[in-house]
Design a protein around this motif. Structure first.
Motif, PDB file in Angstrom:
ATOM      1  N   ASP A 107       0.852  -1.184   0.000  1.00 59.82           N
ATOM      2  CA  ASP A 107       0.000   0.000   0.000  1.00 59.82           C
ATOM      3  C   ASP A 107       0.890   1.237   0.000  1.00 59.82           C
ATOM      4  O   ASP A 107       1.931   1.259   0.659  1.00 59.82           O
ATOM      5  CB  ASP A 107      -0.906   0.014   1.232  1.00 59.82           C
ATOM      6  CG  ASP A 107      -1.947  -1.099   1.188  1.00 59.82           C
ATOM      7  OD1 ASP A 107      -2.685  -1.177   0.184  1.00 59.82           O
ATOM      8  OD2 ASP A 107      -2.017  -1.886   2.150  1.00 59.82           O
ATOM      9  N   VAL A 108       0.498   2.252  -0.748  1.00 63.32           N
ATOM     10  CA  VAL A 108       1.340   3.445  -0.893  1.00 63.32           C
ATOM     11  C   VAL A 108       0.618   4.678  -0.372  1.00 63.32           C
ATOM     12  O   VAL A 108      -0.602   4.796  -0.471  1.00 63.32           O
ATOM     13  CB  VAL A 108       1.755   3.660  -2.361  1.00 63.32           C
ATOM     14  CG1 VAL A 108       2.695   2.549  -2.805  1.00 63.32           C
ATOM     15  CG2 VAL A 108       0.550   3.720  -3.293  1.00 63.32           C
ATOM     16  N   GLU A 109       1.393   5.563   0.208  1.00 65.51           N
ATOM     17  CA  GLU A 109       0.897   6.832   0.735  1.00 65.51           C
ATOM     18  C   GLU A 109       1.884   7.930   0.366  1.00 65.51           C
ATOM     19  O   GLU A 109       3.064   7.663   0.095  1.00 65.51           O
ATOM     20  CB  GLU A 109       0.763   6.773   2.267  1.00 65.51           C
ATOM     21  CG  GLU A 109      -0.162   5.690   2.792  1.00 65.51           C
ATOM     22  CD  GLU A 109      -1.633   5.964   2.499  1.00 65.51           C
ATOM     23  OE1 GLU A 109      -1.950   7.135   2.166  1.00 65.51           O
ATOM     24  OE2 GLU A 109      -2.440   5.017   2.599  1.00 65.51           O
ATOM     25  N   LEU A 110       1.405   9.165   0.382  1.00 65.12           N
ATOM     26  CA  LEU A 110       2.296  10.305   0.174  1.00 65.12           C
ATOM     27  C   LEU A 110       3.313  10.388   1.303  1.00 65.12           C
ATOM     28  O   LEU A 110       3.016  10.060   2.462  1.00 65.12           O
ATOM     29  CB  LEU A 110       1.491  11.605   0.109  1.00 65.12           C
ATOM     30  CG  LEU A 110       0.647  11.832  -1.153  1.00 65.12           C
ATOM     31  CD1 LEU A 110      -0.259  13.039  -0.956  1.00 65.12           C
ATOM     32  CD2 LEU A 110       1.534  12.031  -2.373  1.00 65.12           C
ATOM     33  N   GLY A 111       4.524  10.824   0.973  1.00 64.57           N
ATOM     34  CA  GLY A 111       5.556  10.997   1.974  1.00 64.57           C
ATOM     35  C   GLY A 111       5.301  12.206   2.849  1.00 64.57           C
ATOM     36  O   GLY A 111       4.438  13.048   2.561  1.00 64.57           O
ATOM     37  N   ASP A 112       6.065  12.318   3.927  1.00 65.47           N
ATOM     38  CA  ASP A 112       5.923  13.413   4.885  1.00 65.47           C
ATOM     39  C   ASP A 112       6.907  14.523   4.540  1.00 65.47           C
ATOM     40  O   ASP A 112       8.130  14.317   4.602  1.00 65.47           O
ATOM     41  CB  ASP A 112       6.208  12.882   6.296  1.00 65.47           C
ATOM     42  CG  ASP A 112       5.941  13.913   7.378  1.00 65.47           C
ATOM     43  OD1 ASP A 112       5.811  15.114   7.037  1.00 65.47           O
ATOM     44  OD2 ASP A 112       5.901  13.529   8.558  1.00 65.47           O
ATOM     45  N   PRO A 113       6.417  15.721   4.176  1.00 63.70           N
ATOM     46  CA  PRO A 113       7.329  16.826   3.853  1.00 63.70           C
ATOM     47  C   PRO A 113       8.295  17.167   4.983  1.00 63.70           C
ATOM     48  O   PRO A 113       9.390  17.678   4.720  1.00 63.70           O
ATOM     49  CB  PRO A 113       6.378  17.994   3.559  1.00 63.70           C
ATOM     50  CG  PRO A 113       5.092  17.348   3.148  1.00 63.70           C
ATOM     51  CD  PRO A 113       5.009  16.089   3.949  1.00 63.70           C
ATOM     52  N   ALA A 114       7.917  16.853   6.230  1.00 64.83           N
ATOM     53  CA  ALA A 114       8.833  17.125   7.344  1.00 64.83           C
ATOM     54  C   ALA A 114      10.098  16.274   7.225  1.00 64.83           C
ATOM     55  O   ALA A 114      11.196  16.732   7.572  1.00 64.83           O
ATOM     56  CB  ALA A 114       8.133  16.848   8.673  1.00 64.83           C
ATOM     57  N   HIS A 115       9.961  15.061   6.725  1.00 65.43           N
ATOM     58  CA  HIS A 115      11.136  14.208   6.516  1.00 65.43           C
ATOM     59  C   HIS A 115      12.004  14.758   5.392  1.00 65.43           C
ATOM     60  O   HIS A 115      13.231  14.700   5.455  1.00 65.43           O
ATOM     61  CB  HIS A 115      10.696  12.781   6.186  1.00 65.43           C
ATOM     62  CG  HIS A 115       9.986  12.102   7.305  1.00 65.43           C
ATOM     63  ND1 HIS A 115       9.199  10.973   7.127  1.00 65.43           N
ATOM     64  CD2 HIS A 115       9.933  12.378   8.632  1.00 65.43           C
ATOM     65  CE1 HIS A 115       8.699  10.592   8.292  1.00 65.43           C
ATOM     66  NE2 HIS A 115       9.120  11.437   9.215  1.00 65.43           N
ATOM     67  N   TYR A 116      11.347  15.300   4.358  1.00 67.32           N
ATOM     68  CA  TYR A 116      12.111  15.891   3.263  1.00 67.32           C
ATOM     69  C   TYR A 116      12.853  17.145   3.742  1.00 67.32           C
ATOM     70  O   TYR A 116      14.017  17.366   3.375  1.00 67.32           O
ATOM     71  CB  TYR A 116      11.186  16.262   2.103  1.00 67.32           C
ATOM     72  CG  TYR A 116      10.340  15.125   1.572  1.00 67.32           C
ATOM     73  CD1 TYR A 116      10.735  13.795   1.705  1.00 67.32           C
ATOM     74  CD2 TYR A 116       9.127  15.380   0.926  1.00 67.32           C
ATOM     75  CE1 TYR A 116       9.951  12.758   1.214  1.00 67.32           C
ATOM     76  CE2 TYR A 116       8.343  14.356   0.428  1.00 67.32           C
ATOM     77  CZ  TYR A 116       8.753  13.053   0.579  1.00 67.32           C
ATOM     78  OH  TYR A 116       7.979  12.026   0.089  1.00 67.32           O
ATOM     79  N   ALA A 117      12.184  17.927   4.565  1.00 66.14           N
ATOM     80  CA  ALA A 117      12.828  19.139   5.088  1.00 66.14           C
ATOM     81  C   ALA A 117      14.024  18.780   5.962  1.00 66.14           C
ATOM     82  O   ALA A 117      15.063  19.456   5.931  1.00 66.14           O
ATOM     83  CB  ALA A 117      11.815  19.966   5.874  1.00 66.14           C
ATOM     84  N   ALA A 118      13.910  17.706   6.747  1.00 66.74           N
ATOM     85  CA  ALA A 118      15.040  17.263   7.572  1.00 66.74           C
ATOM     86  C   ALA A 118      16.203  16.810   6.703  1.00 66.74           C
ATOM     87  O   ALA A 118      17.375  17.067   7.021  1.00 66.74           O
ATOM     88  CB  ALA A 118      14.585  16.133   8.497  1.00 66.74           C
ATOM     89  N   ALA A 119      15.895  16.138   5.595  1.00 62.76           N
ATOM     90  CA  ALA A 119      16.955  15.735   4.666  1.00 62.76           C
ATOM     91  C   ALA A 119      17.630  16.958   4.065  1.00 62.76           C
ATOM     92  O   ALA A 119      18.866  16.989   3.907  1.00 62.76           O
ATOM     93  CB  ALA A 119      16.374  14.852   3.561  1.00 62.76           C
ATOM     94  N   HIS A 120      16.857  17.979   3.732  1.00 60.18           N
ATOM     95  CA  HIS A 120      17.441  19.218   3.220  1.00 60.18           C
ATOM     96  C   HIS A 120      18.364  19.857   4.251  1.00 60.18           C
ATOM     97  O   HIS A 120      19.452  20.367   3.907  1.00 60.18           O
ATOM     98  CB  HIS A 120      16.330  20.197   2.837  1.00 60.18           C
ATOM     99  CG  HIS A 120      15.623  19.844   1.561  1.00 60.18           C
ATOM    100  ND1 HIS A 120      14.831  20.735   0.873  1.00 60.18           N
ATOM    101  CD2 HIS A 120      15.581  18.699   0.835  1.00 60.18           C
ATOM    102  CE1 HIS A 120      14.337  20.163  -0.199  1.00 60.18           C
ATOM    103  NE2 HIS A 120      14.780  18.914  -0.235  1.00 60.18           N
TER     104      HIS A 120
END
Length: 405
Positions: A107-120
């Motif tokens: 099952d697939v869901e949209l990722g969490d932008p907070a995780h992307y921001a932490a990666a940035h």
């Protein structure tokens, strides 16, 4: 008088070959009896509805076939994916998330932008300097670009070095070979064409630049210990020794794809492990091709959460009906890629055959890396990875073992 039981495995092979007549490329590899393929080619043209019904019939015959549990689980997953593909081909409406679940058992869901921001934020620390993070990341990527005229020799050097490690660590058939070719105008960066008899042809797409730090991952993914190695070991073990004919055909948009892509994306970790950046820099340094391997390894770890952005793009397009330009903007914002590279990714995500396939990389890597980490204390990582190379595991089986652990 009772009718003879259906040979589900052989009929599955024929069914898979029929799909290739409707969508060229649906059969990723076929290593079985050429007479079977010729016979399928001589049949009347198949229809999506006919293939759907054949898949359903074989699903209904599975339990009566009394196959070992792992064969039954494998074939059930494959046939479920084929049944969904046939429904899609016939124009039947299938929700994108249901399509992905039928193909890949996840099952697939949209990722969490907070995780992307932490990666940035982690990347900000690794790439200080002037300009925006996207500009600094782009400059770093350009510094790592492999000169196009050196691409083939770099690939060959990495392939030889990885092959040595895989041969000693996992084992390979004595006669196996891989040949490489550089191509253009493809929606992917690399592709393994397994030809059978332990031979592969690997195409490397030169449409977009290849970075030196990514070449080890590409070669490991396509060849050692990725697709080529898996095909060789399964042909030798499951087909030649165990007579499991279902593994003579490899079909797109089925659970085995998620397993294969997840396995292949773990290739560098399985063949080299920690320190792969420095190891790769030494291999390429012998050719006069220089990059900072330690920094590359840290950047790869920092940006790993951004891999999910590509699946976001597929969900935005096919589940939420987003405008393609908005999807490109999402890719650019969070993946920190150029407009050109984002549109190349969009090309893959809108291809009729490949539109759901990005899930195999995103969810495949996450599922299998978690499963490897959760191995029993007495089992080595290499022995655990060997199961992926040799056994007909499915995403559902792996998820069940992971949950039990």
């Amino acid at each position: 008088m009772t009718s003879a039981p259906v040979d589900v495995a052989r009929e599955y092979v024929r069914l898979g070959l029929r799909f290739d007549r409707l969508e060229s490329g649906f059969v990723d590899a076929y290593t079985g009896d050429p007479r079977i393929r010729a016979a399928v080619e001589d049949e009347p043209a198949p229809t999506p509805q006919g293939l759907r019904d054949q898949a359903r019939t074989l699903l209904g015959e599975l339990d009566a076939a009394r196959l070992p549990a792992d064969r039954t689980a494998f074939l059930r997953g494959q046939l479920t994916g084929l049944e969904c593909s046939a429904r899609k081909m016939s124009g039947e409406p299938v929700a994108f998330r249901d399509e992905v679940r039928s193909y890949f058992q996840v099952d697939v869901e949209l990722g969490d932008p907070a995780h992307y921001a932490a990666a940035h934020a982690a990347l900000e620390e690794l790439l200080p300097g002037d300009g925006t993070l996207a500009e600094r990341y782009a400059r770093h990527r350009r510094r790592e670009e492999c000169p196009p005229q050196r691409l083939e020799v770099a690939v060959q050097a990495l392939s030889s070095a990885l092959r040595d490690r895989v041969r000693s660590g996992y084992g390979l058939p004595e006669a196996e070979t891989v040949r490489y070719e550089v191509v253009t105008d493809k929606p992917w960066s690399g592709f393994n064409y397994y030809e059978g008899a332990y031979r592969s042809r690997v195409a490397i797409n030169a449409d977009l630049p290849h970075r030196l730090s990514q070449l080890p991952h590409l070669v490991a993914h396509e060849s050692y210990p990725g697709h080529h190695t898996e095909h060789c070991r399964k042909e030798q073990g499951l087909v030649e020794r165990a007579g499991r004919v279902e593994h003579t055909v490899f079909l797109v948009n089925t659970p085995e794809c998620l397993m294969a892509e997840g396995l292949a994306d773990l290739g560098v970790d399985a063949a080299v492990g920690e320190g792969w950046g420095r190891w790769s820099a030494e291999v390429l340094g012998d050719l006069g091709l220089r990059f900072d391997g330690d920094l590359a390894e840290r950047i790869a770890a920092a940006t790993a959460p951004l891999n999910r952005v590509r699946q976001d793009a597929a969900l935005m397009l096919h589940d939420r009906g987003a405008d393609p330009d908005d999807v490109v903007a999402h890719l650019q914002r969070w993946s920190l890629v150029s407009d050109e590279r984002a549109r190349q990714q969009l090309r893959f995500l809108t291809h009729p055959l490949w539109r759901a396939y990005i899930t195999t990389y995103v969810e495949g890597f996450e599922l299998l890396s978690g499963w490897l980490s959760a191995r029993p204390a007495e089992q080595s990582a290499a022995d655990r990875f060997l199961r992926l190379l040799d056994e007909p595991l499915t995403p559902a089986v792996v998820a069940g073992e992971l949950q039990a652990a």
